[in-house]
Design an enzyme around this catalytic site. Structure first.
Site, PDB file in Angstrom:
ATOM      1  N   GLU A   1      41.984 -18.152 -38.926  1.00 33.09           N
ATOM      2  CA  GLU A   1      40.276 -17.738 -38.227  1.00 33.09           C
ATOM      3  C   GLU A   1      39.099 -18.409 -38.522  1.00 33.09           C
ATOM      4  O   GLU A   1      37.948 -18.425 -39.607  1.00 33.09           O
ATOM      5  CB  GLU A   1      39.883 -16.142 -38.520  1.00 33.09           C
ATOM      6  CG  GLU A   1      40.892 -15.907 -37.605  1.00 33.09           C
ATOM      7  CD  GLU A   1      40.594 -13.974 -37.433  1.00 33.09           C
ATOM      8  OE1 GLU A   1      39.538 -13.813 -37.884  1.00 33.09           O
ATOM      9  OE2 GLU A   1      41.283 -13.510 -36.871  1.00 33.09           O
TER      10      GLU A   1
ATOM     11  N   GLU B   1      48.366 -13.054 -34.417  1.00 30.60           N
ATOM     12  CA  GLU B   1      47.866 -11.811 -34.847  1.00 30.60           C
ATOM     13  C   GLU B   1      47.390 -11.025 -33.670  1.00 30.60           C
ATOM     14  O   GLU B   1      46.603 -11.675 -32.836  1.00 30.60           O
ATOM     15  CB  GLU B   1      46.362 -12.180 -35.640  1.00 30.60           C
ATOM     16  CG  GLU B   1      47.070 -12.341 -37.112  1.00 30.60           C
ATOM     17  CD  GLU B   1      45.254 -11.974 -37.850  1.00 30.60           C
ATOM     18  OE1 GLU B   1      44.426 -10.885 -37.684  1.00 30.60           O
ATOM     19  OE2 GLU B   1      44.939 -13.001 -38.758  1.00 30.60           O
TER      20      GLU B   1
HETATM   21  O1  AHR Z   1      44.724  -8.524 -39.498  1.00 32.05           O
HETATM   22  C1  AHR Z   1      43.355  -7.920 -40.061  1.00 32.05           C
HETATM   23  C2  AHR Z   1      42.392  -9.433 -39.531  1.00 32.05           C
HETATM   24  O2  AHR Z   1      41.946  -9.962 -38.432  1.00 32.05           O
HETATM   25  C3  AHR Z   1      42.499 -10.578 -40.426  1.00 32.05           C
HETATM   26  O3  AHR Z   1      43.431 -10.686 -41.403  1.00 32.05           O
HETATM   27  C4  AHR Z   1      42.030 -11.194 -40.013  1.00 32.05           C
HETATM   28  O4  AHR Z   1      42.132 -12.706 -39.465  1.00 32.05           O
HETATM   29  C5  AHR Z   1      41.515 -10.680 -38.328  1.00 32.05           C
HETATM   30  O5  AHR Z   1      40.501 -10.698 -38.743  1.00 32.05           O
END
Ligand code: AHR
Length: 523
Positions: free
Chosen positions: A196, A327
């Site tokens: 990110e 994610e």
């Molecule tokens: O999964 C939790 C968080 O969500 C991670 O650390 C981040 O990459 C995302 O914003």
């Protein structure tokens, strides 16, 4: 007359509580039309240094009274082995861009104790470092997906980490690795270049990130001689985090004209089912309106993947670069009384249904989506496993991942159906979702989700391209949309076998309301 009315009343009651009429659904599966391979990596996991994801969830230390192997919990390892976890992404997440690998080396009592400012501001003992992660991955029979620190680290730090992990030459770093207990080089199958980077990873513009990406891609090398040619480490660039395509466009445009000096094999996509930020939906204690709202939101993954894939197709029609949804999952309000920085939530039957819908979407886009990582493996967000000291419980999401194991590396075959819709207020959901695939042994697998929380579905499937001799199935459901497994009642939401009839090229079974069912068809 009065007696008659009472009788009618009880008949009506019996109908609503025990005999809601099933919806008849006709479905066709054509096993003679093989599609893309469903990459086993779409069943990947994510383990970040966050709350009790690592500490307590995986790592209890070698001196713990909780049974462990070199500090890693045996119960958790056994449970994860059954999922055949293809890869584990580590150490973050946002944590990765503040992680300095050297702090997690050497004797446990000499590790650097630091802070975890991203997640609750607690101390980070660094007891679970490089060797412990690689040991964990090996214990569960998985592959390492290492996320390199681009935000606050340097290309040199990441390059040295990879040299430490992978070289078989007698370098100073390899000797240090040997002195720390691992003379043989490790296999690092996947390398994430940042996380990110448009937000917690350094709030970079895409042009700035692109120049970092080229540098890391060039210099962060894998030296393991066993990882040459087709077995090479795959490099995953930071991609979009939402519906926007600007980031995808810029990275893929650069990829199209890239020269020998840098390369990528995957582009990451992060997308949580949250409805709106900050997460406010309760993870337990809800009814069908919230069930429907969350499922509606999760189904947006379909459009998101389609949209990002279309941009990727423009620059990479051969689909060399995978879309890596590293994610995904449900993100609800923190459980009352928990540390909000620990992202603790319950995991209910709704999450099992949600998991199946996302896995089906990834499977339908198997030509482009070749890797995905649910967030997160243990005790955090949509977890597989919840622990509390020596206790462990498997969540409904865990059971879906276990039921879907046969789809790993199976070849998709087309399923068509029109099951109509389930409506709740102004929310309309497709009543059913399904995927089918053939495994290497020739078995056909069908996964069907009945989203309707009220009505069963009577499935009659027509099978082409396969002579079925026998069929078996298991189904996951529970009395309520928010039913959960707890330490006191760990088997409230567990799969049960379901009766399936297979005859004369046809298949018949009844799906419970709000259920996920997987059927094996043997020829
Ligand atoms: O999964 C939790 C968080 O969500 C991670 O650390 C981040 O990459 C995302 O914003």
């Amino acid at each position: 007359m009065r007696l008659l009315l009472v009788c009618f009343g009880s008949v009506a009651l019996a109908l609503t509580t025990h005999a809601v009429a099933a919806e008849k659904v006709h479905l066709s599966i054509d096993a003679s039309k093989p599609g893309a391979k469903i990459d086993r990596n779409i069943f990947g996991q994510f383990a970040e240094h966050l709350g009790h994801g690592i500490y307590e969830g995986i790592w209890v230390g070698p001196d713990s009274t909780i049974p462990n192997t070199r500090g890693i919990r045996n119960d958790v390892v056994a449970a994860l082995k059954a999922l055949k976890v293809p890869n584990v992404r580590w150490p973050g997440g946002c944590f990765a861009d503040e992680y300095h690998w050297r702090k997690g080396l050497g004797p446990l009592d000499k590790r650097v104790v630091g802070l975890n400012p991203n997640w609750g501001g607690v101390t980070e003992p660094n007891a679970f470092g490089t060797h412990e992660f690689m040991d964990f991955v090996e214990q569960i029979g998985s592959e390492a997906y290492i996320s390199a620190n681009v935000g606050s680290g340097t290309p040199q730090e990441a390059a040295e980490w990879l040299e430490y992990l992978t070289t078989d030459q007698p370098t100073t770093l390899a000797k240090e690795r040997a002195a720390n207990g691992h003379p043989a080089p490790y296999k690092v199958a996947y390398l994430g270049i940042g996380n990110e980077s448009w937000a917690c990873g350094g709030n970079m513009t895409v042009d700035y990130y692109l120049s970092q990406l080229k540098i890391y891609s060039r210099f962060v090398r894998n030296f393991n001689p066993a990882q040459d040619g087709k077995r090479q480490m795959l490099k995953i660039a930071v991609g979009p985090g939402d519906a926007g395509t600007e980031w995808t466009d810029a990275i893929m445009k650069a990829y199209k004209t890239h020269d020998w000096s840098w390369d990528i094999n995957g582009l990451s996509l992060h997308s949580y089912t949250v409805v709106k930020w900050p997460p406010s939906f309760a993870s337990v204690g809800f009814g069908t309106p919230e069930y429907s709202r969350i499922l509606k939101s999760t189904l947006e993954m379909e459009d998101l993947v389609t949209k990002q894939s279309a941009v990727m197709d423009k620059y990479d029609p051969e689909k060399k670069v995978a879309l890596v949804v590293d994610e995904w999952g449900a993100w609800y309000a923190p459980l009352p009384g928990s540390n909000p920085g620990f992202l603790v939530q319950q995991n209910s039957l709704r999450d099992a249904v949600l998991a199946s819908l996302n896995l089906n979407i990834f499977a339908r886009h198997a030509d482009r989506v070749r890797m995905a990582n649910i967030a997160q493996m243990i005790n955090v967000l949509q977890a597989m496993i919840v622990t509390d000291k020596a206790k462990m419980v498997l969540t409904p999401t865990y059971h879906v991942f276990r039921m879907y194991v046969p789809f790993q590396d199976a070849t998709s075959v087309p399923v068509t159906f029109d099951a109509g819709a389930y409506t709740n207020g102004d929310i309309r959901l497709p009543r059913l979702d399904a995927i089918a695939a053939k495994d290497a042994s020739g078995k056909l697998w069908l996964a069907v989700t009945n989203l309707d929380p009220e009505k069963p579905a009577e499935i009659e499937a027509e099978l082409a391209g396969i002579q079925v001799k026998s069929a078996t199935g298991e189904t996951l459901t529970a009395p309520k949309v928010d039913s959960v497994n707890s330490f006191e009642a760990p088997n409230a939401v567990v799969p049960k076998s379901v009766s399936v009839k297979a005859q004369d090229g046809k298949l018949a079974l009844t799906l419970e309301p709000k259920s996920v069912t997987v059927v094996a068809l043997e020829q």
